[in-house]
Design a protein around this motif. Sequence first.
Motif, PDB file in Angstrom:
ATOM      1  N   THR A 114       0.858  -1.385   0.013  1.00  0.00           N
ATOM      2  CA  THR A 114      -0.202   0.078   0.759  1.00  0.00           C
ATOM      3  C   THR A 114       0.927   1.141  -0.032  1.00  0.00           C
ATOM      4  OG1 THR A 114       0.170   0.026   2.481  1.00  0.00           O
ATOM      5  CG2 THR A 114      -2.003  -0.678   1.253  1.00  0.00           C
ATOM      6  N   THR A 115       1.931   0.615   0.016  1.00  0.00           N
ATOM      7  CA  THR A 115       2.605   2.439  -0.187  1.00  0.00           C
ATOM      8  C   THR A 115       3.905   2.155  -1.192  1.00  0.00           C
ATOM      9  OG1 THR A 115       4.601   1.594   1.816  1.00  0.00           O
ATOM     10  CG2 THR A 115       2.487   2.605   2.760  1.00  0.00           C
ATOM     11  N   LEU A 116       5.237   3.184  -1.282  1.00  0.00           N
ATOM     12  CA  LEU A 116       5.994   3.806  -2.317  1.00  0.00           C
ATOM     13  C   LEU A 116       6.743   3.638  -1.724  1.00  0.00           C
ATOM     14  CD1 LEU A 116       4.349   5.114  -5.553  1.00  0.00           C
ATOM     15  CD2 LEU A 116       5.007   1.786  -4.554  1.00  0.00           C
ATOM     16  N   ALA A 117       8.312   3.105  -1.332  1.00  0.00           N
ATOM     17  CA  ALA A 117      10.059   3.209   0.155  1.00  0.00           C
ATOM     18  C   ALA A 117      10.310   3.803  -1.869  1.00  0.00           C
ATOM     19  CB  ALA A 117       9.875   2.481  -0.344  1.00  0.00           C
ATOM     20  N   VAL A 118      11.438   4.503  -1.768  1.00  0.00           N
ATOM     21  CA  VAL A 118      12.442   5.714  -2.281  1.00  0.00           C
ATOM     22  C   VAL A 118      13.933   5.049  -1.903  1.00  0.00           C
ATOM     23  CG1 VAL A 118      12.442   7.080  -4.079  1.00  0.00           C
ATOM     24  CG2 VAL A 118      10.282   7.096  -3.582  1.00  0.00           C
ATOM     25  N   GLU A 119      14.023   4.931  -2.692  1.00  0.00           N
ATOM     26  CA  GLU A 119      15.762   5.135  -1.909  1.00  0.00           C
ATOM     27  C   GLU A 119      17.088   5.023  -2.942  1.00  0.00           C
ATOM     28  OE1 GLU A 119      17.762   2.366   1.198  1.00  0.00           O
ATOM     29  OE2 GLU A 119      15.908   0.877   1.452  1.00  0.00           O
ATOM     30  N   ASN A 120      18.210   5.871  -2.519  1.00  0.00           N
ATOM     31  CA  ASN A 120      19.193   5.437  -3.450  1.00  0.00           C
ATOM     32  C   ASN A 120      19.573   4.810  -3.771  1.00  0.00           C
ATOM     33  OD1 ASN A 120      21.800   6.407  -3.729  1.00  0.00           O
ATOM     34  ND2 ASN A 120      21.426   8.418  -3.484  1.00  0.00           N
ATOM     35  N   HIS A 121      19.878   4.363  -4.902  1.00  0.00           N
ATOM     36  CA  HIS A 121      20.012   3.646  -6.332  1.00  0.00           C
ATOM     37  C   HIS A 121      21.983   2.607  -5.340  1.00  0.00           C
ATOM     38  CE1 HIS A 121      20.193   0.158  -9.463  1.00  0.00           C
ATOM     39  NE2 HIS A 121      19.210  -0.268  -8.260  1.00  0.00           N
ATOM     40  N   GLU A 122      22.217   3.243  -5.938  1.00  0.00           N
ATOM     41  CA  GLU A 122      23.461   2.832  -5.179  1.00  0.00           C
ATOM     42  C   GLU A 122      23.789   2.868  -3.727  1.00  0.00           C
ATOM     43  OE1 GLU A 122      26.422   2.252  -7.021  1.00  0.00           O
ATOM     44  OE2 GLU A 122      24.603   2.807  -8.838  1.00  0.00           O
ATOM     45  N   LYS A 123      22.932   3.333  -2.350  1.00  0.00           N
ATOM     46  CA  LYS A 123      23.488   3.023  -1.279  1.00  0.00           C
ATOM     47  C   LYS A 123      22.673   1.514  -1.015  1.00  0.00           C
ATOM     48  CE  LYS A 123      24.375   7.263   1.140  1.00  0.00           C
ATOM     49  NZ  LYS A 123      24.052   7.780   1.887  1.00  0.00           N
ATOM     50  N   LEU A 124      21.666   1.463  -1.252  1.00  0.00           N
ATOM     51  CA  LEU A 124      20.314   0.442  -1.633  1.00  0.00           C
ATOM     52  C   LEU A 124      20.915  -0.481  -1.981  1.00  0.00           C
ATOM     53  CD1 LEU A 124      17.913  -1.357  -0.497  1.00  0.00           C
ATOM     54  CD2 LEU A 124      17.230  -0.864  -2.971  1.00  0.00           C
ATOM     55  N   LYS A 125      21.904  -0.657  -3.247  1.00  0.00           N
ATOM     56  CA  LYS A 125      22.206  -2.386  -4.197  1.00  0.00           C
ATOM     57  C   LYS A 125      23.316  -3.273  -2.744  1.00  0.00           C
ATOM     58  CE  LYS A 125      23.545  -0.096  -8.173  1.00  0.00           C
ATOM     59  NZ  LYS A 125      23.950   0.008  -9.439  1.00  0.00           N
ATOM     60  N   PRO A 126      24.347  -2.392  -2.320  1.00  0.00           N
ATOM     61  CA  PRO A 126      24.837  -3.620  -1.329  1.00  0.00           C
ATOM     62  C   PRO A 126      24.215  -4.106   0.104  1.00  0.00           C
ATOM     63  CG  PRO A 126      25.675  -1.148  -1.249  1.00  0.00           C
ATOM     64  CD  PRO A 126      24.528  -0.960  -1.672  1.00  0.00           C
ATOM     65  N   THR A 127      22.797  -3.501   0.344  1.00  0.00           N
ATOM     66  CA  THR A 127      21.974  -4.277   0.974  1.00  0.00           C
ATOM     67  C   THR A 127      21.200  -5.040   0.647  1.00  0.00           C
ATOM     68  OG1 THR A 127      19.752  -2.790   0.944  1.00  0.00           O
ATOM     69  CG2 THR A 127      22.259  -1.988   2.462  1.00  0.00           C
ATOM     70  N   ILE A 128      21.571  -5.276  -0.848  1.00  0.00           N
ATOM     71  CA  ILE A 128      20.731  -6.271  -1.166  1.00  0.00           C
ATOM     72  C   ILE A 128      20.807  -7.693  -1.314  1.00  0.00           C
ATOM     73  CG2 ILE A 128      18.895  -7.226  -3.506  1.00  0.00           C
ATOM     74  CD1 ILE A 128      17.881  -5.292  -1.901  1.00  0.00           C
ATOM     75  N   VAL A 129      20.904  -8.398  -0.207  1.00  0.00           N
ATOM     76  CA  VAL A 129      21.402  -9.993   0.079  1.00  0.00           C
ATOM     77  C   VAL A 129      20.584 -10.967   0.055  1.00  0.00           C
ATOM     78  CG1 VAL A 129      23.965  -8.091   0.712  1.00  0.00           C
ATOM     79  CG2 VAL A 129      21.499  -9.382   2.667  1.00  0.00           C
ATOM     80  N   PRO A 130      20.459 -11.960  -0.020  1.00  0.00           N
ATOM     81  CA  PRO A 130      19.644 -13.144   0.062  1.00  0.00           C
ATOM     82  C   PRO A 130      19.554 -13.352   1.821  1.00  0.00           C
ATOM     83  CG  PRO A 130      22.021 -14.185  -1.219  1.00  0.00           C
ATOM     84  CD  PRO A 130      22.225 -12.760  -0.450  1.00  0.00           C
ATOM     85  N   MET A 131      18.233 -13.933   2.020  1.00  0.00           N
ATOM     86  CA  MET A 131      17.650 -13.843   3.017  1.00  0.00           C
ATOM     87  C   MET A 131      18.158 -14.702   4.147  1.00  0.00           C
ATOM     88  SD  MET A 131      13.387 -13.296   1.730  1.00  0.00           S
ATOM     89  CE  MET A 131      12.990 -12.994   3.528  1.00  0.00           C
ATOM     90  N   THR A 132      18.204 -14.395   4.980  1.00  0.00           N
ATOM     91  CA  THR A 132      18.554 -15.526   5.966  1.00  0.00           C
ATOM     92  C   THR A 132      17.478 -16.468   6.276  1.00  0.00           C
ATOM     93  OG1 THR A 132      18.134 -14.274   7.790  1.00  0.00           O
ATOM     94  CG2 THR A 132      20.768 -13.561   7.462  1.00  0.00           C
ATOM     95  N   ALA A 133      18.246 -17.631   6.602  1.00  0.00           N
ATOM     96  CA  ALA A 133      17.975 -19.160   7.429  1.00  0.00           C
ATOM     97  C   ALA A 133      16.810 -18.604   8.189  1.00  0.00           C
ATOM     98  CB  ALA A 133      18.663 -20.363   7.922  1.00  0.00           C
TER      99      ALA A 133
END
Length: 144
Positions: A114-133
Amino acid sequence: MFRGSYVTQIDEKFRLKVPADFKRHIDEEYGTQFFITSKDGKRAEIFPMKAWLEKEEKMKTVSDLNPAKKRYMEMTSYYGQVVEMDAAGRLLMPQKLREAASLTEEVVVIGMQTTLAVENHEKLKPTIVPMTAEELKALEELGL
């Protein structure tokens, strides 16, 4: 419902052009008024006014003495601003939030139901990692 993500730019007048798929949903479901805010100053959260008003109603049921509510209200009020979408589908990003979250370059707009999130793309990229167990197990326990 907002789904998926799109990479886009904040223009020279600090406006975000809402991606077409999200704009279609907005046109069908919501009006042109939004509340743009943040809980942490790292990402903008764009609430169609209808969704923000629903959140405010829920907040009314929580005691004003609750420290989490107080902190949430302080943060969202500090960064928050009511914004009207223009005829071209653009939203002016609030200055304090734009500066805190570095929303002046390439950004990614993420559908969050129901919402949109907006982030700086370069800062976000390193945080997109596989989900943990542990995260996957928690989702499984929720039936997701």
